[in-house]
Design a protein around this motif. Structure first.
Motif, PDB file in Angstrom:
ATOM      1  N   SER A  87       0.843  -1.203   0.000  1.00  0.00           N
ATOM      2  CA  SER A  87       0.000   0.000   0.000  1.00  0.00           C
ATOM      3  C   SER A  87       0.869   1.240   0.000  1.00  0.00           C
ATOM      4  O   SER A  87       2.015   1.220   0.470  1.00  0.00           O
ATOM      5  CB  SER A  87      -0.929   0.011   1.225  1.00  0.00           C
ATOM      6  OG  SER A  87      -0.188   0.078   2.428  1.00  0.00           O
ATOM      7  N   ALA A  88       0.318   2.314  -0.551  1.00  0.00           N
ATOM      8  CA  ALA A  88       1.006   3.605  -0.573  1.00  0.00           C
ATOM      9  C   ALA A  88      -0.037   4.697  -0.404  1.00  0.00           C
ATOM     10  O   ALA A  88      -1.056   4.706  -1.106  1.00  0.00           O
ATOM     11  CB  ALA A  88       1.768   3.799  -1.876  1.00  0.00           C
ATOM     12  N   PHE A  89       0.208   5.606   0.533  1.00  0.00           N
ATOM     13  CA  PHE A  89      -0.714   6.709   0.792  1.00  0.00           C
ATOM     14  C   PHE A  89       0.025   8.027   0.638  1.00  0.00           C
ATOM     15  O   PHE A  89       1.133   8.199   1.158  1.00  0.00           O
ATOM     16  CB  PHE A  89      -1.290   6.611   2.209  1.00  0.00           C
ATOM     17  CG  PHE A  89      -2.154   7.779   2.594  1.00  0.00           C
ATOM     18  CD1 PHE A  89      -3.434   7.918   2.086  1.00  0.00           C
ATOM     19  CD2 PHE A  89      -1.681   8.763   3.461  1.00  0.00           C
ATOM     20  CE1 PHE A  89      -4.226   8.998   2.436  1.00  0.00           C
ATOM     21  CE2 PHE A  89      -2.469   9.849   3.820  1.00  0.00           C
ATOM     22  CZ  PHE A  89      -3.744   9.955   3.297  1.00  0.00           C
ATOM     23  N   GLY A  90      -0.572   8.950  -0.108  1.00  0.00           N
ATOM     24  CA  GLY A  90       0.010  10.270  -0.281  1.00  0.00           C
ATOM     25  C   GLY A  90      -0.975  11.348   0.127  1.00  0.00           C
ATOM     26  O   GLY A  90      -2.183  11.231  -0.113  1.00  0.00           O
ATOM     27  N   PHE A  91      -0.472  12.407   0.744  1.00  0.00           N
ATOM     28  CA  PHE A  91      -1.315  13.504   1.227  1.00  0.00           C
ATOM     29  C   PHE A  91      -0.627  14.828   0.923  1.00  0.00           C
ATOM     30  O   PHE A  91       0.596  14.956   1.106  1.00  0.00           O
ATOM     31  CB  PHE A  91      -1.546  13.367   2.730  1.00  0.00           C
ATOM     32  CG  PHE A  91      -2.266  14.538   3.368  1.00  0.00           C
ATOM     33  CD1 PHE A  91      -3.648  14.566   3.427  1.00  0.00           C
ATOM     34  CD2 PHE A  91      -1.548  15.608   3.902  1.00  0.00           C
ATOM     35  CE1 PHE A  91      -4.305  15.627   4.010  1.00  0.00           C
ATOM     36  CE2 PHE A  91      -2.204  16.677   4.483  1.00  0.00           C
ATOM     37  CZ  PHE A  91      -3.596  16.693   4.536  1.00  0.00           C
ATOM     38  N   TYR A  92      -1.414  15.807   0.460  1.00  0.00           N
ATOM     39  CA  TYR A  92      -0.882  17.157   0.259  1.00  0.00           C
ATOM     40  C   TYR A  92      -1.902  18.166   0.785  1.00  0.00           C
ATOM     41  O   TYR A  92      -3.080  18.109   0.425  1.00  0.00           O
ATOM     42  CB  TYR A  92      -0.615  17.440  -1.220  1.00  0.00           C
ATOM     43  CG  TYR A  92       0.054  18.789  -1.440  1.00  0.00           C
ATOM     44  CD1 TYR A  92       1.434  18.900  -1.427  1.00  0.00           C
ATOM     45  CD2 TYR A  92      -0.705  19.950  -1.629  1.00  0.00           C
ATOM     46  CE1 TYR A  92       2.056  20.130  -1.615  1.00  0.00           C
ATOM     47  CE2 TYR A  92      -0.092  21.179  -1.809  1.00  0.00           C
ATOM     48  CZ  TYR A  92       1.289  21.275  -1.801  1.00  0.00           C
ATOM     49  OH  TYR A  92       1.896  22.489  -1.971  1.00  0.00           O
ATOM     50  N   ARG A  93      -1.467  19.049   1.654  1.00  0.00           N
ATOM     51  CA  ARG A  93      -2.308  20.124   2.172  1.00  0.00           C
ATOM     52  C   ARG A  93      -1.761  21.448   1.669  1.00  0.00           C
ATOM     53  O   ARG A  93      -0.604  21.789   1.895  1.00  0.00           O
ATOM     54  CB  ARG A  93      -2.306  20.136   3.704  1.00  0.00           C
ATOM     55  CG  ARG A  93      -3.237  21.189   4.317  1.00  0.00           C
ATOM     56  CD  ARG A  93      -2.985  21.343   5.801  1.00  0.00           C
ATOM     57  NE  ARG A  93      -1.665  21.917   6.047  1.00  0.00           N
ATOM     58  CZ  ARG A  93      -1.012  21.851   7.202  1.00  0.00           C
ATOM     59  NH1 ARG A  93      -1.548  21.198   8.201  1.00  0.00           N
ATOM     60  NH2 ARG A  93       0.181  22.403   7.348  1.00  0.00           N
ATOM     61  N   GLY A  94      -2.602  22.195   0.972  1.00  0.00           N
ATOM     62  CA  GLY A  94      -2.171  23.470   0.430  1.00  0.00           C
ATOM     63  C   GLY A  94      -2.035  24.534   1.498  1.00  0.00           C
ATOM     64  O   GLY A  94      -2.416  24.360   2.659  1.00  0.00           O
ATOM     65  N   GLN A  95      -1.478  25.659   1.124  1.00  0.00           N
ATOM     66  CA  GLN A  95      -1.325  26.777   2.036  1.00  0.00           C
ATOM     67  C   GLN A  95      -2.690  27.259   2.510  1.00  0.00           C
ATOM     68  O   GLN A  95      -3.651  27.297   1.753  1.00  0.00           O
ATOM     69  CB  GLN A  95      -0.587  27.909   1.330  1.00  0.00           C
ATOM     70  CG  GLN A  95      -0.348  29.138   2.178  1.00  0.00           C
ATOM     71  CD  GLN A  95       0.506  30.160   1.458  1.00  0.00           C
ATOM     72  OE1 GLN A  95       1.690  29.966   1.253  1.00  0.00           O
ATOM     73  NE2 GLN A  95      -0.117  31.246   1.032  1.00  0.00           N
TER      74      GLN A  95
END
Length: 845
Positions: free
Chosen positions: A741-749
């Protein structure tokens, strides 16, 4: 953009219509009820499609809340009935409509879980799945998600539209912390941030995100409800599930749980126990530009928690069921912290604070439920009584060095809370497409917080006199809510409507008593910190404050759903909601302090009200589904942060709360799950939201240059915050027993009243192998592979400042799960409802 999105959605929906043979006479009707074969529960919103002999779709519909369906206007001749639902094997049968056999009743249809399609097992799913229902998203927590970390707090950031502030533990839904958190549909008196760290991730079965609840639910929570559902084994015979795990970066974190049940005949006994032990290191810095000073923070905490649940279901007969259960939560922990303040231009001002905090608490829940089923299917009345107790003892030792503002002191805080909730619910399916629900509820809540301290403070009755011993403070807060609701729902072939209304009467009383040493108190209250809405009097050596707030409010709701075909669903909903101030927001006792900051509540806060409109579109694909939504909220009397300069030390600031003018927020969400190949599947979500935040902040006109009170400037602040998040969870099936499994997360400014928060991203990797014919699972997970998780910020209020906070994000988790037993039969289902208040602060600066 919203109009374009809706046009595209409608185009996709209507383009899926199939042709109908106009030459056939439509005289038939097909009915039935769809159940989960394993759980023995009805399945709502299942797609029913009627096809001709060539496989063309003629007509169709969906099941209602009780799993029932009625399909009318079916042409004469042979037809195929196709029943499909994500996560289940498809069911097909042939029926023949003739003039002598117009009405065909398929009776009870049981769908089996599709293990090959979803990679799930009966007790604990291999892969996390997300299901869109009428008023909620249901996340079935799989082993891929439980390996993200040992507690509920660790896995929340992996959920669509949900985030956890790693610094404070505050939970947000759609970018807003005004969210209700429940466990098994009930409020816990344990503070939310602490609760999420106490629940082992392996004890969680499902998490429900209810973003626009109907009038049947309690109206608290602008952003909605997060309901954590714990495992409850209910299989025939003796069955169980054991989990253990270890996470480590700098300090160890253990996670263990077991749940068991024994069912035979009319009785089902079940129990579970979860244990969590963790050590955590947190650190950060804050640089103030104007006076060229920097604060360095270091905190080490150690936590022990035990969560136990025991219950009995007694099936008296086919019509009467009695259930009782208890939850027992035991927690103890301590935190050691150091704050160093360095003035680079004036070393004589350097200071240090050492902090040691010990917490010991226990939460107890006792629940009784009686359900009576009448002769008509789905017709029932249910009585539920829930009693919750919480006791918390906290000792905090503060020690100072250098040019500190205070001598050493100890704070001692004792908290006692109790809550009694009584529900009476009545459900009557008037017809196969019409349902009436009525209910009454009483919620009686009381909290008593007492603080003693060895600190010496400025005498408020003689500002030029000596320092005096800090008064003992007793804060007694009660809130009684009595409510009634009614909902009416009706379905047609492709349309369904639900209308609801809820009325509430609320009584709030807040009493604060400050007891000073003998001879201190006089009748001069001019220097006492008073609120114009709070009554202040003296009685001997005591200062008494009283605030009351009684009100009656009505909360309507409406849902409209349109299913043009088996692959498309449109929904629009409206609800009025309330955010009552949380206990930490009205508590006048100091919540926490550093050498330059203190945080207090404001007793006279009044609720904020929200009118929320939401629209969603769901497209079922051959290998998955996509859900898109748009929401808009209008908020009155918004509760938000207020920042003030401390009059006793102009280099310090005070954080509190206040009510502000009306504001609004809106957002867009897109989520889906898809299986491109037999070996690869993923869940992905994107959410973008905008909110206008209002508040009050004070700042100094010439900071760092011997300021006076004349230099204090008060500003009303309005911040337009637009933020977005992107998540993607991938599962790769290497063999029948081994997966990655692979999980990616990005939270913008994003921006709040104090800071501009910098973007953040991280990647987690994991692997799992099934053992012993699926009864055992070994897993390993490596979080924050690139070491990119941190809370970095800069701001101008009340001082120009920049900084960052870090925690143990790069953990390696190793876990093992084993299941025993194997009977399959579902016990009594219990209602899930929300009852909580507005959450606390988010961010300490």
């Amino acid at each position: 953009m919203k109009h374009l999105f809706l046009l595209v959605a409608f185009f996709i929906g209507f383009s899926s219509f199939a042709a109908v043979n106009p030459e056939s006479e439509k005289l038939g009707k097909i009915t039935g009820t769809v159940f989960d074969k394993t759980l023995q529960e009805p399945i709502p919103y299942v797609t029913i499609a009627i096809k001709d002999t060539q496989g063309n779709i003629i007509t169709g519909g969906v099941t209602d809340d009780n799993g029932n369906f009625t399909i009318k206007d079916i042409p004469e001749g042979k037809n195929m009935v196709s029943i499909q639902f994500i996560g289940y094997k498809s069911y097909e049968t042939e029926v023949t409509i003739t003039r002598r056999n117009r009405n065909v009743d398929l009776g009870r249809i049981e769908l089996e879980e599709d293990i090959e399609a979803l990679g799930e097992v009966t007790v604990t799913a291999e892969r996390t799945t997300i299901q869109q229902k009428l008023d909620r998203k249901v996340i079935t927590v799989g082993k891929d998600l439980t390996t993200s970390g040992p507690t509920a707090s660790d896995i929340m950031n992996n959920l669509p539209s949900v985030s956890v502030d790693q610094q404070t533990g505050a939970l947000s839904l759609r970018g807003n912390q005004n969210v209700r958190v429940m466990v098994d549909g009930k409020l816990s008196n344990v503070p939310v941030a602490q609760l999420l760290k106490q629940i082992p991730s392996t004890s969680i079965k499902q998490i429900e995100l209810i973003t626009n609840p109907s009038a049947k639910y309690n109206p608290e929570g602008m952003s909605g409800i997060v309901n954590i559902i714990l495992h409850k084994n209910v299989n025939i015979g003796f069955n169980g599930n054991i989990n253990t795990g270890l996470a480590y970066e700098r300090q160890p974190k253990f996670n263990n749980s077991i749940d068991m049940n024994y069912r035979n005949g009319k009785l089902n006994f079940y129990g579970s126990w979860g244990y969590n032990y963790s050590k955590n290191e947190n650190y950060g810095n804050l640089f103030r530009i104007d006076d060229n000073s920097e604060q360095f923070f270091s905190f080490d905490d150690k936590n022990n928690s035990n969560l136990a649940k025991f219950g009995i279901d007694y099936y008296i007969n086919d019509k009467n069921t009695v259930s009782v259960f208890t939850n027992q939560n035991f927690y103890e922990g301590n935190t050691e912290g150091t704050t160093d303040i360095i003035y680079y231009d004036e070393a004589a001002l350097n200071q240090m604070q050492d902090f040691f905090n010990m917490v010991d608490n226990q939460s107890q829940q006792y629940n009784f439920d009686y359900k009576l089923d009448f002769a008509k299917e789905g017709h029932n009345i249910e009585l539920e009584v829930d009693y919750n107790l919480f006791e918390n003892d906290e000792d905090a030792d503060f020690r100072f060095a250098g040019a500190a503002f205070s001598d050493d002191y100890v704070d001692m805080v004792n908290t006692e809370r109790d809550r009694l909730t009584v529900n009476l619910d009545y459900v009557n399916p008037l017809t196969d497409k019409t349902k009436l629900e009525l209910g009454l509820q009483a919620r009686l809540f009381n909290s008593d917080i007492m603080r003693g301290s060895t600190q010496f403070v400025v005498n408020p009755f003689n500002l030029e006199g000596d320092f005096i011993a800090s008064p003992t403070t007793d804060f007694d807060y009660s809130r009684d809510i009595y409510s009634a609701y009614a909902t009416y729902s009706k379905g047609w072939e492709k349309w369904s409507v639900q209308l609801g209304i809820r009325a509430e009467s609320v009584d709030v009383i807040a009493d604060t008593k400050e007891s000073y040493t003998e001879g201190v108190v006089n009748n001069d209250l001019s220097n006492i910190d008073t609120d114009p809405n709070v009554s202040v009097t003296t009685n001997g050596d005591d200062v008494l404050r009283n605030f009351t707030n009684d009100y009656i409010e009505v909360y309507p709701s409406a849902f409209v759903t349109y299913n043009p075909s088996e692959k498309n669903q449109f929904q629009i909903s409206y609800s009025r909601r309330v955010d009552r101030p949380g206990l930490e927001q009205v508590n006048p006792i100091r919540e926490w302090a550093t050498p330059l900051i203190s945080s207090f509540g404001r007793t006279s806060l009044v609720p904020q009200f929200t009118n929320s409109v939401e629209t969603n579109y769901t497209r079922n694909l051959e290998k998955g589904s996509i859900t898109a939504g748009v929401f808009y909220r209008i908020i009155t009397d918004e509760i938000s942060r207020a920042v003030f300069v401390d009059r006793t030390d102009l280099n310090r600031i005070i954080l509190t709360y206040d009510n502000f003018e009306d504001t609004n927020s809106y957002g867009v969400e897109l989520s889906g799950n898809y299986r491109p190949t037999k070996w690869w599947s993923f869940n992905a979500s994107f959410d973008l939201y905008n909110q206008t935040q209002k508040g009050i902040t004070e700042r100094l006109d010439n900071p760092g240059q011997n300021p006076t009170q004349a230099d204090i400037i008060t500003e009303k602040v309005e911040v337009e915050n637009t933020a977005w998040n992107l998540r993607m969870f991938n599962n790769f099936k290497v063999t029948k027993t081994f997966s990655l499994s692979a999980f990616g997360f990005y939270r913008g400014q994003n921006q709040n009243l104090q800071f501009e928060v910098q973007p953040m991203y991280f990647v987690n990797l994991g692997a799992r192998i099934n053992l012993w014919d699926g009864k055992g699972t070994f897993s390993i997970n490596y979080n924050d592979v690139f070491n990119t998780m941190q809370f970095a910020f800069d701001g101008q209020r009340p001082f120009a400042q920049e900084g960052a906070f870090n925690w143990e994000s790069g953990t390696t988790f190793v876990g093992f799960n084993y299941r025993f037993g194997g009977g399959k039969y579902r016990a009594k289902s219990r209602k899930r409802r929300d009852n909580n208040e507005k959450s606390g602060s988010g961010g300490i600066f």
